[in-house]
Design a protein around this motif. Structure first.
Motif, PDB file in Angstrom:
ATOM      1  N   ILE A   1      36.251  -7.894  10.120  1.00 23.59           N
ATOM      2  CA  ILE A   1      36.841  -8.259  10.978  1.00 23.59           C
ATOM      3  C   ILE A   1      35.983  -8.866  12.013  1.00 23.59           C
ATOM      4  O   ILE A   1      36.235  -9.775  12.842  1.00 23.59           O
ATOM      5  N   ARG A   2      34.717  -8.686  12.197  1.00 19.16           N
ATOM      6  CA  ARG A   2      33.607  -9.462  12.827  1.00 19.16           C
ATOM      7  C   ARG A   2      33.599 -10.969  12.436  1.00 19.16           C
ATOM      8  O   ARG A   2      33.373 -11.881  13.166  1.00 19.16           O
ATOM      9  N   THR A   3      33.500 -11.160  11.084  1.00 25.15           N
ATOM     10  CA  THR A   3      33.693 -12.572  10.705  1.00 25.15           C
ATOM     11  C   THR A   3      34.600 -13.386  10.831  1.00 25.15           C
ATOM     12  O   THR A   3      34.851 -14.508  11.198  1.00 25.15           O
ATOM     13  N   ASP A   4      35.782 -12.544  10.921  1.00 26.80           N
ATOM     14  CA  ASP A   4      37.268 -12.944  11.374  1.00 26.80           C
ATOM     15  C   ASP A   4      37.380 -13.208  12.948  1.00 26.80           C
ATOM     16  O   ASP A   4      38.288 -14.004  13.456  1.00 26.80           O
ATOM     17  N   PHE A   5      36.378 -12.720  13.542  1.00 23.62           N
ATOM     18  CA  PHE A   5      36.547 -12.920  15.110  1.00 23.62           C
ATOM     19  C   PHE A   5      36.572 -14.486  15.705  1.00 23.62           C
ATOM     20  O   PHE A   5      35.591 -14.945  15.245  1.00 23.62           O
ATOM     21  N   PRO A   6      37.305 -14.682  16.683  1.00 24.16           N
ATOM     22  CA  PRO A   6      37.546 -16.265  16.841  1.00 24.16           C
ATOM     23  C   PRO A   6      36.372 -16.770  17.787  1.00 24.16           C
ATOM     24  O   PRO A   6      36.181 -17.698  18.050  1.00 24.16           O
ATOM     25  N   PHE A   7      35.473 -15.699  18.186  1.00 26.18           N
ATOM     26  CA  PHE A   7      34.551 -16.285  19.085  1.00 26.18           C
ATOM     27  C   PHE A   7      33.450 -15.009  19.164  1.00 26.18           C
ATOM     28  O   PHE A   7      33.429 -13.988  18.260  1.00 26.18           O
ATOM     29  N   ILE A   8      32.359 -15.396  19.663  1.00 28.33           N
ATOM     30  CA  ILE A   8      30.942 -14.460  19.671  1.00 28.33           C
ATOM     31  C   ILE A   8      31.224 -13.287  20.768  1.00 28.33           C
ATOM     32  O   ILE A   8      31.736 -13.623  21.907  1.00 28.33           O
ATOM     33  N   PRO A   9      31.775 -12.062  20.129  1.00 27.55           N
ATOM     34  CA  PRO A   9      31.962 -10.917  20.918  1.00 27.55           C
ATOM     35  C   PRO A   9      30.925 -10.430  22.030  1.00 27.55           C
ATOM     36  O   PRO A   9      29.836 -10.694  21.692  1.00 27.55           O
ATOM     37  N   THR A  10      31.311  -9.834  22.988  1.00 23.38           N
ATOM     38  CA  THR A  10      30.473  -9.358  24.007  1.00 23.38           C
ATOM     39  C   THR A  10      29.940  -8.159  23.194  1.00 23.38           C
ATOM     40  O   THR A  10      30.362  -7.680  22.292  1.00 23.38           O
ATOM     41  N   ASN A  11      29.042  -7.412  23.937  1.00 29.32           N
ATOM     42  CA  ASN A  11      28.581  -6.215  23.413  1.00 29.32           C
ATOM     43  C   ASN A  11      29.444  -5.144  23.380  1.00 29.32           C
ATOM     44  O   ASN A  11      29.663  -4.578  22.335  1.00 29.32           O
ATOM     45  N   GLU A  12      30.509  -4.946  24.552  1.00 32.11           N
ATOM     46  CA  GLU A  12      31.526  -4.147  24.662  1.00 32.11           C
ATOM     47  C   GLU A  12      32.502  -4.291  23.334  1.00 32.11           C
ATOM     48  O   GLU A  12      32.835  -3.256  22.711  1.00 32.11           O
ATOM     49  N   GLN A  13      32.571  -5.789  23.296  1.00 30.17           N
ATOM     50  CA  GLN A  13      33.689  -6.051  22.191  1.00 30.17           C
ATOM     51  C   GLN A  13      33.165  -5.476  20.850  1.00 30.17           C
ATOM     52  O   GLN A  13      33.918  -5.289  19.790  1.00 30.17           O
TER      53      GLN A  13
ATOM     54  N   LEU B   1      41.819   2.483  23.442  1.00 29.39           N
ATOM     55  CA  LEU B   1      41.112   1.269  23.771  1.00 29.39           C
ATOM     56  C   LEU B   1      41.735   0.844  25.237  1.00 29.39           C
ATOM     57  O   LEU B   1      42.804   0.522  25.438  1.00 29.39           O
ATOM     58  N   LYS B   2      40.748   0.655  26.242  1.00 31.71           N
ATOM     59  CA  LYS B   2      41.288   0.474  27.582  1.00 31.71           C
ATOM     60  C   LYS B   2      40.759  -0.907  28.049  1.00 31.71           C
ATOM     61  O   LYS B   2      39.832  -1.185  27.569  1.00 31.71           O
ATOM     62  N   GLY B   3      41.053  -1.576  28.955  1.00 34.29           N
ATOM     63  CA  GLY B   3      40.739  -2.674  29.554  1.00 34.29           C
ATOM     64  C   GLY B   3      41.619  -3.478  30.194  1.00 34.29           C
ATOM     65  O   GLY B   3      42.796  -3.547  30.057  1.00 34.29           O
ATOM     66  N   TYR B   4      40.754  -4.325  31.353  1.00 30.82           N
ATOM     67  CA  TYR B   4      41.866  -5.166  32.048  1.00 30.82           C
ATOM     68  C   TYR B   4      42.162  -6.343  31.415  1.00 30.82           C
ATOM     69  O   TYR B   4      41.870  -6.756  30.447  1.00 30.82           O
ATOM     70  N   ALA B   5      42.930  -7.186  32.225  1.00 30.58           N
ATOM     71  CA  ALA B   5      43.434  -8.435  31.467  1.00 30.58           C
ATOM     72  C   ALA B   5      42.441  -9.304  31.356  1.00 30.58           C
ATOM     73  O   ALA B   5      41.437  -9.382  32.084  1.00 30.58           O
ATOM     74  N   GLY B   6      42.446  -9.827  30.033  1.00 34.38           N
ATOM     75  CA  GLY B   6      41.434 -10.870  29.940  1.00 34.38           C
ATOM     76  C   GLY B   6      39.911 -10.394  29.373  1.00 34.38           C
ATOM     77  O   GLY B   6      39.071 -11.036  28.959  1.00 34.38           O
ATOM     78  N   THR B   7      39.834  -9.092  29.205  1.00 34.68           N
ATOM     79  CA  THR B   7      38.711  -8.407  28.366  1.00 34.68           C
ATOM     80  C   THR B   7      38.536  -8.395  26.845  1.00 34.68           C
ATOM     81  O   THR B   7      37.551  -8.128  26.492  1.00 34.68           O
ATOM     82  N   GLY B   8      39.741  -8.921  26.477  1.00 30.86           N
ATOM     83  CA  GLY B   8      39.592  -8.780  24.950  1.00 30.86           C
ATOM     84  C   GLY B   8      40.354  -7.988  23.873  1.00 30.86           C
ATOM     85  O   GLY B   8      40.224  -8.171  22.778  1.00 30.86           O
ATOM     86  N   LYS B   9      41.288  -7.219  24.681  1.00 33.86           N
ATOM     87  CA  LYS B   9      42.014  -6.301  23.937  1.00 33.86           C
ATOM     88  C   LYS B   9      42.909  -6.878  22.898  1.00 33.86           C
ATOM     89  O   LYS B   9      42.897  -6.546  21.808  1.00 33.86           O
ATOM     90  N   THR B  10      43.411  -7.934  23.391  1.00 30.14           N
ATOM     91  CA  THR B  10      44.608  -8.781  22.407  1.00 30.14           C
ATOM     92  C   THR B  10      43.880  -9.315  21.172  1.00 30.14           C
ATOM     93  O   THR B  10      44.301  -9.100  20.211  1.00 30.14           O
ATOM     94  N   THR B  11      42.495  -9.936  21.666  1.00 25.26           N
ATOM     95  CA  THR B  11      41.780 -10.459  20.507  1.00 25.26           C
ATOM     96  C   THR B  11      41.445  -9.515  19.305  1.00 25.26           C
ATOM     97  O   THR B  11      41.626  -9.753  18.217  1.00 25.26           O
ATOM     98  N   ILE B  12      40.897  -8.284  19.670  1.00 25.14           N
ATOM     99  CA  ILE B  12      40.667  -7.162  19.001  1.00 25.14           C
ATOM    100  C   ILE B  12      41.704  -6.657  18.210  1.00 25.14           C
ATOM    101  O   ILE B  12      41.523  -6.538  16.752  1.00 25.14           O
ATOM    102  N   ILE B  13      42.763  -6.460  18.779  1.00 27.25           N
ATOM    103  CA  ILE B  13      43.840  -5.967  17.996  1.00 27.25           C
ATOM    104  C   ILE B  13      44.501  -6.825  16.990  1.00 27.25           C
ATOM    105  O   ILE B  13      44.800  -6.472  16.038  1.00 27.25           O
TER     106      ILE B  13
END
Length: 294
Positions: free
Chosen positions: A10-22, A44-56
């Motif tokens: 899933i890390r290889t398939d991630f569309p961009f370089i993740p932050t440390n939290e992501q 998994l909690k987070g504000y809008a724009g923090t990457g929840k959607t991309t992770i899921i």
């Protein structure tokens, strides 16, 4: 497959370089998915724009490689459409998934009973979890343990190899008549349901605020709430996703255009009061949607 191997996928398939939290979220979720521990629950909690959607999205896309399947749920039909659109997988409401109708009495009144979970080796992902109540509903139609959160957790963990991932934004409103969102409280989840809760909270907004007026204003509102500062004004300077409308004809034309190009679900109108919101709703229904009633 090991957790490390699944994380690499899933890390290889991630569309961009993740932050440390992501990156930490991806690693912890990999362990959670592979272990399938019945005593664990992931939050998994987070504000809008923090990457929840991309992770899921990354998890859902690659879940089959872990020899599991996904069940996507949300508290409302609209929220189910949202998670379905960004994951490219059909989603359902929680009620439709966990309850089935059962006719009762001579009057044929319908009551709903908790289903048997027939899924196997499935990751249940529930978006917009801030809206899930943990108190007994006044609506006696639904059976089970008396609360939607209780019934959801009972249903999921009664299935063979089934585990639960709750996703939500702490800035969203809690369920009606509650001060907090119980499904986003790790201590409550641990104590009430005897689960080991892994909680990851993303707070670094990565979506570009300069391009999104909606995100910029949402972030500012959240900061004002946290600082107990009531002096807030919307920033409506030119943004690609905000139109400030004044003239009545301009308003009607803009709403009609938004409905035609973006759809009803993707259009939001912000006004100053509930009274004005009701007035706008009535006028939109009659003059744009040509409906006489709701």
């Amino acid at each position: 497959m090991t957790a490390a191997e699944y994380y690499k996928i899933i890390r290889t398939d991630f569309p961009f370089i993740p932050t440390n939290e992501q990156d930490r979220a991806l690693e912890e979720l990999s362990s959670f998915v592979i272990d399938k521990d019945k005593d664990r629950l992931f939050l998994l909690k987070g504000y809008a724009g923090t990457g929840k959607t991309t992770i899921i999205s990354a998890i859902v896309k690659n879940i089959w490689k872990a020899k599991m399947s996904c069940v996507l749920l949300a508290p409302t039909g609209r929220a189910a459409k949202v998670i379905s659109s960004y994951s490219n997988k059909t989603a359902s409401t929680i009620h439709r998934e966990i309850y089935y109708p059962k006719a009762q009495g001579k009057g044929g009144n319908v009551e709903f009973t908790l289903k048997q979970n027939k899924h196997r080796n499935s990751l249940f992902i529930v978006d917009e979890s801030s809206m899930i109540p943990d108190v007994a509903s006044e609506n006696k139609m639904f059976g089970g343990n008396g609360s939607l959160l209780d019934d959801l957790i009972e249903y999921v963990y009664s299935g063979v190899g089934c585990i639960l991932l709750l996703v939500g934004d702490t800035a969203q409103l809690p369920p009606v008549k509650l001060d907090v969102s119980p499904a986003l409280e790790p201590t409550l989840l641990e104590q009430r349901y005897l689960k080991e809760v892994t909680c990851i909270e993303l707070d670094e907004v990565k979506r570009q605020e300069k391009d999104s007026g909606i995100l910029l204003n949402a972030t500012r509102i959240r900061n004002h709430i946290e600082e107990l500062d009531n002096d807030f004004k919307f920033d409506v300077d030119p943004f690609i996703d905000i139109n400030r409308l004044i003239d009545g004809h301009e308003i009607m034309e803009a709403i009609q255009t938004a409905y035609d190009t973006q759809g009803h679900e993707e259009t939001a109108i912000i006004v100053r009061s509930n009274k004005r919101a009701n007035l706008y709703n009535q006028q939109i229904r009659s003059r744009i949607l040509f409906r006489e009633s709701n």
